[in-house]
Motif scaffolding. Sequence first.
Motif, PDB file in Angstrom:
ATOM      1  N   MET A   1      10.409 -29.646   7.902  1.00  0.00           N
ATOM      2  CA  MET A   1       9.405 -30.263   7.050  1.00  0.00           C
ATOM      3  C   MET A   1       9.017 -29.282   5.945  1.00  0.00           C
ATOM      4  O   MET A   1       8.810 -28.106   6.205  1.00  0.00           O
ATOM      5  N   ALA A   5       2.846 -30.270   2.033  1.00  0.00           N
ATOM      6  CA  ALA A   5       2.855 -31.690   2.386  1.00  0.00           C
ATOM      7  C   ALA A   5       2.412 -32.555   1.220  1.00  0.00           C
ATOM      8  O   ALA A   5       3.022 -33.580   0.925  1.00  0.00           O
ATOM      9  N   SER A  30       1.799 -28.301   5.071  1.00  0.00           N
ATOM     10  CA  SER A  30       2.160 -29.105   6.239  1.00  0.00           C
ATOM     11  C   SER A  30       1.443 -28.594   7.483  1.00  0.00           C
ATOM     12  O   SER A  30       1.390 -27.382   7.732  1.00  0.00           O
ATOM     13  N   LEU A  65       5.568 -34.492   0.376  1.00  0.00           N
ATOM     14  CA  LEU A  65       6.766 -33.956   1.015  1.00  0.00           C
ATOM     15  C   LEU A  65       7.946 -33.935   0.036  1.00  0.00           C
ATOM     16  O   LEU A  65       9.090 -34.228   0.395  1.00  0.00           O
ATOM     17  N   GLN A 159       4.077 -38.356   9.068  1.00  0.00           N
ATOM     18  CA  GLN A 159       3.921 -36.907   9.013  1.00  0.00           C
ATOM     19  C   GLN A 159       2.601 -36.520   8.355  1.00  0.00           C
ATOM     20  O   GLN A 159       2.152 -35.386   8.488  1.00  0.00           O
TER      21      GLN A 159
END
Length: 261
Positions: A1, A5, A30, A65, A159
Motif C-alpha cells: 500500500m 493514502a 496510510s 492511494l 483501505q
Amino acid sequence: MPATAISVEGVTVALNGRVVLDNVSLGVKSGEFWGIIGPNGGGKTTLLRTIIGVIKPKRGHVSILGLSPKEAVKRGLVGYLPQKMGTKDFPLSVLDVVMIGGCSRFNFFKPFGPRQQDEAMRALEMVEMVEKAHDPFPNLSGGEQQRVLIAMALVSQPQIVLLDEPSTGVDVVAQEGFYEVMKGLKERLGFTVLMVTHDVGVISHFVDRIACLNVTLHYAGDPRGALDCRLLEELYGEPVDVFVHHPQCKGCHIVRDLKKW
C-alpha cells in the motif's frame, strides 16, 4: 500500500459563489487515524466530499492511494459514511442496511445473494453486532445504529474510511465506545481513517493526528497541539472550553491552559 493514502494539494472549493475551502493542503499517511475539527460551515463535510470526488475543486488536486477519487471509489478502496443517512426511516433489517454498503462493487439492481450476505455478516462481526443482524434497523439504540452504519462503510473492505460526524445524536458513553471500536479496528485491519467530529477533547485521546479547519487549514499535526486555547479561539472565533478525556480519571475535565494539564 502506498505510503500516502490521501493527498490534498492546494484545494480551493467555491459553492454558490462562496469560498468554502481556501488553498487547503493535507497529507494523510496510510494507516493513520485523523480527526477533523472546526466550526459549523467551516468546510469539514465539503473536504470529505471533495476527497471522494463528489465535489470538484476550483483549484488544486486530490489523489487517493495514487489514484483519482473517482477511480479509487470505483475500485471500492474508500468507505464513506455521510453525516445524514436517513436509513432509520426505511423498514430494513440490520443485514439489509449493511449490504447496501457493498453496492459500489455489486449490482444494486440485482437481489443480494449468499456472497453479499456473508460479507455483510463479517462486517457486523467486526463491530460486534452479529446478533442483531435480522432485527429491524429502526428498533436499535443510537449507539447500535452507529455501529451498524460503520459496518456498512466497512463491508466493501476499503483501505480508507471517511466518517462525517458519526457520533452525532449519540450519548457520551456510546461516543467513547465508538472511538474505542474505530481505534481497535484501525489497528487490527490497518486501514486509514479520516473522521469529522465536534468532540475536540475526547477525540484527541484516540487519533494519531488532528486537522483544524475553518475554510483554511489552521493546524495539522499532533492531537495535543490542537488543544492550544489560542488556536481554538482563532479556529472558532471565540474562547473555547475543552473537555479532555484522560485514561487515569473516571470522567473529563476542562482544560483552559494546556501547560497545566
